[in-house]
Structures are given as structure tokens and as C-alpha cells.
Design an enzyme around this catalytic site. Structure first.
Site, short mmCIF file in Angstrom:
data_model
loop_
_atom_site.label_atom_id
_atom_site.label_comp_id
_atom_site.label_asym_id
_atom_site.label_seq_id
_atom_site.Cartn_x
_atom_site.Cartn_y
_atom_site.Cartn_z
N HIS A 1 0.85 -1.19 0.00
CA HIS A 1 0.00 0.00 0.00
C HIS A 1 0.88 1.24 0.00
O HIS A 1 1.78 1.37 0.84
CB HIS A 1 -0.89 0.03 1.24
CG HIS A 1 -2.00 -0.99 1.21
ND1 HIS A 1 -3.05 -0.96 2.09
CD2 HIS A 1 -2.21 -2.05 0.40
CE1 HIS A 1 -3.87 -1.97 1.82
NE2 HIS A 1 -3.37 -2.64 0.81
N TYR B 1 -9.32 4.95 7.41
CA TYR B 1 -9.54 5.34 8.81
C TYR B 1 -10.71 6.33 8.82
O TYR B 1 -10.62 7.40 8.23
CB TYR B 1 -8.29 6.01 9.38
CG TYR B 1 -7.15 5.07 9.71
CD1 TYR B 1 -6.92 4.67 11.03
CD2 TYR B 1 -6.31 4.58 8.72
CE1 TYR B 1 -5.88 3.83 11.36
CE2 TYR B 1 -5.26 3.72 9.03
CZ TYR B 1 -5.06 3.36 10.35
OH TYR B 1 -4.01 2.50 10.66
N PRO C 1 -3.69 0.10 18.80
CA PRO C 1 -3.44 -0.37 17.43
C PRO C 1 -3.71 0.65 16.34
O PRO C 1 -3.45 0.36 15.16
CB PRO C 1 -4.39 -1.57 17.31
CG PRO C 1 -5.49 -1.28 18.28
CD PRO C 1 -4.84 -0.57 19.42
N LYS D 1 1.59 -0.20 15.07
CA LYS D 1 3.01 -0.17 15.42
C LYS D 1 3.51 -1.33 16.26
O LYS D 1 4.70 -1.49 16.43
CB LYS D 1 3.32 1.14 16.18
CG LYS D 1 3.18 2.38 15.32
CD LYS D 1 4.10 2.33 14.15
CE LYS D 1 3.91 3.48 13.20
NZ LYS D 1 4.59 3.28 11.92
N TYR E 1 3.94 6.74 9.81
CA TYR E 1 3.18 5.54 9.48
C TYR E 1 4.04 4.50 8.76
O TYR E 1 3.98 3.31 9.07
CB TYR E 1 1.96 5.91 8.62
CG TYR E 1 0.87 4.86 8.68
CD1 TYR E 1 -0.20 5.01 9.56
CD2 TYR E 1 0.91 3.73 7.89
CE1 TYR E 1 -1.20 4.04 9.64
CE2 TYR E 1 -0.08 2.76 7.95
CZ TYR E 1 -1.13 2.92 8.83
OH TYR E 1 -2.11 1.95 8.90
#
Length: 392
Positions: free
Chosen positions: A68, A196, A287, A291, A380
Site C-alpha cells: 500500500h 480510517y 493499534p 506499530k 506511518y
């Protein structure tokens, strides 16, 4: 080396040490089947992916993992893409933690490395001396393993952290006032990348495990029981939280579900004598930032480097800096996970909507400012790993 725990931390450490010619034994209290089927995280940072390839356990990940190059933040009914590739030149890979564990176990067994499952009554001893030991029971017999050092990757509920004398460690902890209901569904993901979603009814996340299996999460009350969430209620709630134009999630049979409490936790220091703690044994992150596994792998990369230096040259400076080196990254990751969690979840105390308005303003800024988007993207995909040598 004696290594307690056959999760990602213990198995990666064992593999790294084996490649350096350092003998090590991995002890695990669960069965191999349990460890390989335990569903956990599914997002691998760029650095984690590169390490797995470098140490020769990334072949199946490269074939089956989903690369991704961005992620979507959805709020106020609209989606906004954060382009990792353009902002950082890096990507993440969606590949389940249990698949990583399967690959590491297969590689270890193929190499003939000692890996014992269903080990009972593990007791790390004498780690304040130069001759640490681990007592354990396996196949009904008592054993004593003498080693130069002990590494604990046995998780938050493991035994090794509790073996450290009272007062030697400091604990920092926060329990969040919500939980995640997570499901796996036999349904094609409705988006090629993670979504998200911030919504007045609560947070939601669409991820995936394969082109035909969707991983979905929604914010719920930590006191909820899974029986309160039949399939129809789950899908109805998810569809509402992801609503945007004509977008709809693809629905299908749910074959796994569970409720996970949200916790932030850090232990300082991450070492005592010749006992070195790594992964969930010393830190837990919510979560939201994806990570947990990646932080565990970062720990053992540092530890393996320090152990190799010490055992090959007698130079223990890097071992002495293990906690200091790792904790710089741990607290950075804790902050990122706290920030993502605070920005995206409905907070119970927000009775007048003030906090929600601030969250929307923050999300709008993140998506409209290149600097803010880059900060999210950098964290990220994973910050570069810092070596102990850079701190000396």
C-alpha cells in the site's frame, strides 16, 4: 542466548543471532498451532519488510503481501488520501502477523535451531550475575539452560518482566475509555487501501488480509460482550461509519470476531542485569498507528547488534545503551499512536461536541497541509532505525 517467547520479537532475534553464529534457544509456552494461528497486527513498516527480506524470510511475504502506497482518512463524509509514496518514497505492506510467525518458525526449523513449544514453569534466574539461567519443564522433565544473557519476548502477560526485583523498573500506563471490535469477513475489500474513519458514532477502520478477506474494526464500549454484536448490527454500524457518497462496504460471512481493550504501556528501563526485555513485554501501543509488531522488530534489531558486538569483541557499550536507544523510538511511537487515537475516536467525555470539532479541524489540517501530511506519512511507514552507535 536464552530467548523466552516465540512471537515476532523472539523469533526475529533468534534468526538474527543464528545468522551471526550465536547459539540460541527459543522457549514458548503455547503450542505451535496456537502461535501460528494467533491473529494480530497486519501492517508492516517499510523497515520491517526490508529486514525480513534481508534475513531470508520474506519470500512468501513478497508474493502474498499487499503493498500500500497510501492511506485514506475519512471524516465529515469525505475521503482524503495521504500519499506515502509521494511524501516519503516508501510504502507499507499488509501481511498478517501470524503469517510472519509461520515464516520465521519454518526458517528456524529448517536451519535446525532449537525451538521448544509447550514449555511450562519458565523461571529466569541469576540474571544479575555473569551466569544467567532459565529453568523450565518440557515433556514432563525439568531442564536448566545456562546462557550468557536472557531475552524476553514473552508478551505483556509474560513471566520475565515480573522476575525483575521490585522497584527496579518503572511503569507508565494508560487505559483508553473504549475498545475495538474486530472482525474478519469473507468479502472483497471495498477499497484497495486502508480507510480510517472518524464519525460521530465512533471510529472505524477498513483493512484487509487478502483480495477476498476484509479486516474491519469499529470503536465500541470496553464493557461490551461479543454476544451483543450479531452480524446484522456489526454491518449496519460499519456501513454508517464509512458512509461517503455511494460508497458501501462489501458484506460477507464473518468468520472471526473479538473485542480488544485499548492500552498504552511502557516499562523503563528495558533491561536489568543480563535480562533484556523486548516487544509487548515492555511496551503496548493502541493499534490505531499499526506499530506493535514493528516496534518489537525494531527492539530486537538493536539488541541483536549489541549482543553480536559484545559476544564477538567483549565490547558491551551497546548493550549498556539498549534501553536508551530503544526508548527514544518507543516514546516517539507512543506519541504517534496516542495522536492518531485521540484524533480519530469519539471520546466519552465529549458531551457537547467541542472535542469532535477540534478533531475535524485537526484532520482537515493534516489533509490540507503538506507538512502535516508528511509527518503522518513518515511516522506511518516507519522512521529510520537508529543505531546505538549514533548515541555513543
Amino acid at each position: 542466548m536464552g530467548i523466552v517467547g516465540a512471537g515476532p520479537a523472539g523469533l526475529v532475534l533468534g534468526h538474527l543471532l543464528t545468522l551471526e553464529g550465536i547459539d540460541n534457544v527459543v522457549l514458548e509456552d503455547r503450542s505451535r498451532e496456537y502461535v501460528e494461528q494467533r491473529v494480530r497486527a497486519g501492517v508492516l513498516e517499510h523497515g520491517t519488510v526490508e529486514l525480513l527480506k534481508q534475513i531470508g524470510v520474506g519470500e512468501r511475504m513478497e508474493r502474498q503481501g499487499l503493498v500500500h502506497r497510501g492511506v485514506e482518512l475519512r471524516f465529515a463524509g469525505e475521503g482524503h488520501r495521504i500519499d506515502f509514496d509521494e511524501l516519503t518514497g516508501k510504502a507499507i505492506t499488509v501481511y498478517g502477523q501470524q503469517e510472519v510467525v509461520k515464516d520465521l518458525i519454518a526458517a528456524r526449523l529448517e536451519a535446525g535451531g532449537p525451538l521448544l513449544f509447550e514449555v511450562d514453569d519458565v523461571r529466569p534466574e541469576e540474571f544479575e550475575t555473569e551466569a544467567p539461567a532459565i529453568r523450565y519443564r518440557h515433556d514432563g522433565e525439568e531442564h536448566l539452560l545456562r546462557c550468557d544473557a536472557i531475552a524476553s519476548g514473552d508478551g505483556f502477560h509474560g513471566l520475565c518482566r515480573d522476575a525483575v526485583p521490585a522497584g527496579a523498573l518503572a511503569f507508565h500506563e494508560r487505559d483508553w475509555p473504549f475498545a475495538w471490535l474486530g472482525v474478519l469477513a469473507e468479502a472483497e475489500p471495498a477499497s484497495e487501501e486502508l480507510i480510517y474513519a472518524h464519525h460521530e458514532r465512533g471510529f472505524a477502520l477498513q483493512s484487509m488480509r487478502s483480495p477476498t478477506v476484509t479486516r474491519l474494526y469499529l470503536q465500541c464500549d470496553p464493557g461490551d460482550e461479543i454476544e451483543q454484536w450479531p452480524d446484522d448490527r456489526i454491518w449496519d454500524e460499519l456501513q454508517q461509519r464509512f458512509a461517503s457518497g455511494d460508497f458501501r462496504l462489501n458484506e460477507g460471512p464473518i468468520f472471526e470476531r473479538g473485542i480488544t481493550p485499548m492500552r498504552s504501556f511502557v516499562t523503563e528501563p528495558m533491561q536489568h542485569g543480563r535480562l533484556y526485555l523486548a516487544g509487548d513485554a515492555v511496551h503496548i501501543v493502541p493499534p490505531t498507528g499499526a506499530k506493535g509488531l514493528n516496534l518489537a522488530v525494531a527492539d530486537v534489531r538493536i539488541l541483536a547488534e549489541a549482543l553480536e558486538r559484545w559476544l564477538s569483541t567483549g565490547d558491551d557499550r551497546l548493550l549498556g545503551l539498549y534501553s536508551r536507544t530503544c526508548l527514544r523510538r518507543v516514546w516517539r511511537v507512543q506519541h504517534f499512536s496516542w495522536w492518531m487515537t485521540s484524533m480519530l475516536h469519539r471520546l466519552p467525555e465529549d458531551v457537547d461536541g467541542f472535542q469532535s470539532k477540534l478533531q475535524i479541524a485537526q484532520l482537515d489540517y493534516v489533509c490540507s497541509s503538506r507538512a502535516a501530511s508528511t509527518s503522518l506519512a513518515e511516522n506511518y511507514v516507519g522512521l529510520d532505525l537508529e543505531s546505538s552507535d549514533q548515541i555513543v
